[in-house]
Design an enzyme around this catalytic site. Structure first.
Site, mmCIF file in Angstrom:
data_model
loop_
_atom_site.group_PDB
_atom_site.id
_atom_site.type_symbol
_atom_site.label_atom_id
_atom_site.label_comp_id
_atom_site.label_asym_id
_atom_site.label_seq_id
_atom_site.Cartn_x
_atom_site.Cartn_y
_atom_site.Cartn_z
ATOM 1 N N HIS A 37 1.254 -1.156 -0.041
ATOM 2 C CA HIS A 37 0.270 -0.098 -0.020
ATOM 3 C C HIS A 37 0.837 1.072 -0.070
ATOM 4 O O HIS A 37 1.791 1.894 0.554
ATOM 5 C CB HIS A 37 -0.585 0.283 1.074
ATOM 6 C CG HIS A 37 -2.108 -0.501 1.343
ATOM 7 N ND1 HIS A 37 -2.549 -1.053 2.342
ATOM 8 C CD2 HIS A 37 -2.971 -1.097 0.216
ATOM 9 C CE1 HIS A 37 -3.609 -1.777 2.361
ATOM 10 N NE2 HIS A 37 -3.648 -1.799 1.255
ATOM 11 N N CYS A 42 -2.725 2.900 8.794
ATOM 12 C CA CYS A 42 -3.432 1.960 8.337
ATOM 13 C C CYS A 42 -4.783 2.172 10.248
ATOM 14 O O CYS A 42 -5.693 1.467 9.232
ATOM 15 C CB CYS A 42 -2.881 0.845 8.500
ATOM 16 S SG CYS A 42 -1.718 0.383 7.447
HETATM 17 N N1 ARG Z 1 -3.579 -6.773 6.403
HETATM 18 C C1 ARG Z 1 -4.986 -5.843 5.538
HETATM 19 C C2 ARG Z 1 -4.263 -6.335 4.598
HETATM 20 O O1 ARG Z 1 -3.413 -7.240 3.685
HETATM 21 C C3 ARG Z 1 -3.665 -4.618 6.591
HETATM 22 C C4 ARG Z 1 -3.910 -3.132 5.597
HETATM 23 C C5 ARG Z 1 -2.628 -2.439 5.717
HETATM 24 N N2 ARG Z 1 -3.182 -1.043 5.679
HETATM 25 C C6 ARG Z 1 -2.808 -0.238 5.248
HETATM 26 N N3 ARG Z 1 -3.313 0.917 5.039
HETATM 27 N N4 ARG Z 1 -1.639 -0.237 4.720
HETATM 28 O O2 ARG Z 1 -5.737 -5.083 3.727
#
Ligand code: ARG
Length: 283
Positions: free
Chosen positions: A174, A269
């Site tokens: 991300h 996050c």
């Molecule tokens: N386990 C989640 C996923 O893989 C973690 C999300 C983390 N969020 C972020 N905005 N980086 O989607």
């Protein structure tokens, strides 16, 4: 050092979700392993520390999205969507495991009376996890979770310049895992997480770039929450980074979010920005 927001402006506002049902139930990024379970009590304590840092120390208002059984990653509210210019653009999650969050988020948005927008075309888009403002320009990370063409529709909805940058390292899947605007001109980032073109775009649009080492990037230091001149980030950042941030007038609030790193997440996050201009310093 500015800690509290100016008295005349409303407090910065975020959306969070308690980790009541948080577990590592599946593996959709390289950090997750169902064999390395989250410790529930510790996760709750860490989340509460983050909540208290934001509300008590930084004067933020935090709304709470009710946790839902069977949706362990709902706690990562940054992925719910993107709130901008009084509209809430709901995410289209890439993985089926997280697509079940969509109706829950949508119901909450309606209850709160938000103007909800679903993207017209079915492109994946994981909200503020992949879309961050650098001044009035929206930077959108694509490849692992969001699709590149989504930038056109976002530009149309928001009437702002939207720049797509490709992510190149799946550990930083991300945008908010490797890129963190600190104010309108300054960015904290891990350059190697981007391809060459993406790096050039960011170098062109940011005046001050603070590169982090791979070791700091792996601690998710870029996954930080910025409130004025205050930065809330995972503890353990190198002294060199802390000195650089202090040198630019930023104050670091270190929190331990190790239980959330097991899911590939950290401070940023865990929050969705509800009123951007208040959270980010206008400097
Ligand atoms: N386990 C989640 C996923 O893989 C973690 C999300 C983390 N969020 C972020 N905005 N980086 O989607």
């Amino acid at each position: 050092m500015t800690v509290a927001p100016r008295p005349s402006s409303p407090a910065p506002a975020f959306l969070m979700c308690r980790p009541t049902y948080y577990t590592i139930a599946y593996e959709i990024n390289p950090w997750m392993s169902v064999k390395r379970q989250a410790h529930t009590a510790r996760a709750n304590a860490q989340w509460t520390r983050l909540y208290q840092t934001l509300t008590r120390q930084l004067g933020a208002r935090v709304s709470l999205l009710p946790p839902t059984p069977g949706l362990p990653d709902l706690v990562f509210t940054a992925n719910a969507g993107l709130m901008a210019q009084r509209v809430f653009i709901r995410s289209n999650f890439r993985y089926p495991q997280r697509q079940h969050e969509e109706p829950v988020i949508e119901r909450y948005a309606r209850e709160r009376g938000w103007r909800l927008i679903r993207l017209a075309a079915r492109y994946d888009f994981e909200g503020e996890g992949d879309a961050l403002w650098l001044g009035e320009t929206l930077i959108v990370g694509f490849r692992f979770r969001s699709d590149a063409p989504v930038h056109e529709e976002l530009a149309h909805i928001l009437a702002r310049r939207v720049l797509p940058v490709e992510l190149a390292d799946r550990r930083f899947y991300h945008l908010d895992t490797c890129f963190c605007p600190l104010d309108r001109r300054t960015v904290l980032w891990f350059p190697k997480a981007f391809d060459r073109y993406g790096r050039r775009v960011i170098e062109r649009f940011a005046d001050h770039l603070i590169d982090v080492t791979e070791a700091d990037a792996m601690r998710f230091v870029c996954n930080a929450i910025v409130v004025g001149q205050s930065i809330v980030m995972q503890q353990g950042a190198s002294d060199a980074l802390r000195r650089r941030l202090a040198g630019r007038g930023f104050r670091v609030y270190a929190v331990d979010l190790s239980e959330f790193l097991k899911a590939g997440g950290s401070a940023k996050c865990l929050v969705l920005t509800l009123n951007r201009s208040r959270a980010m310093s206008e400097a």
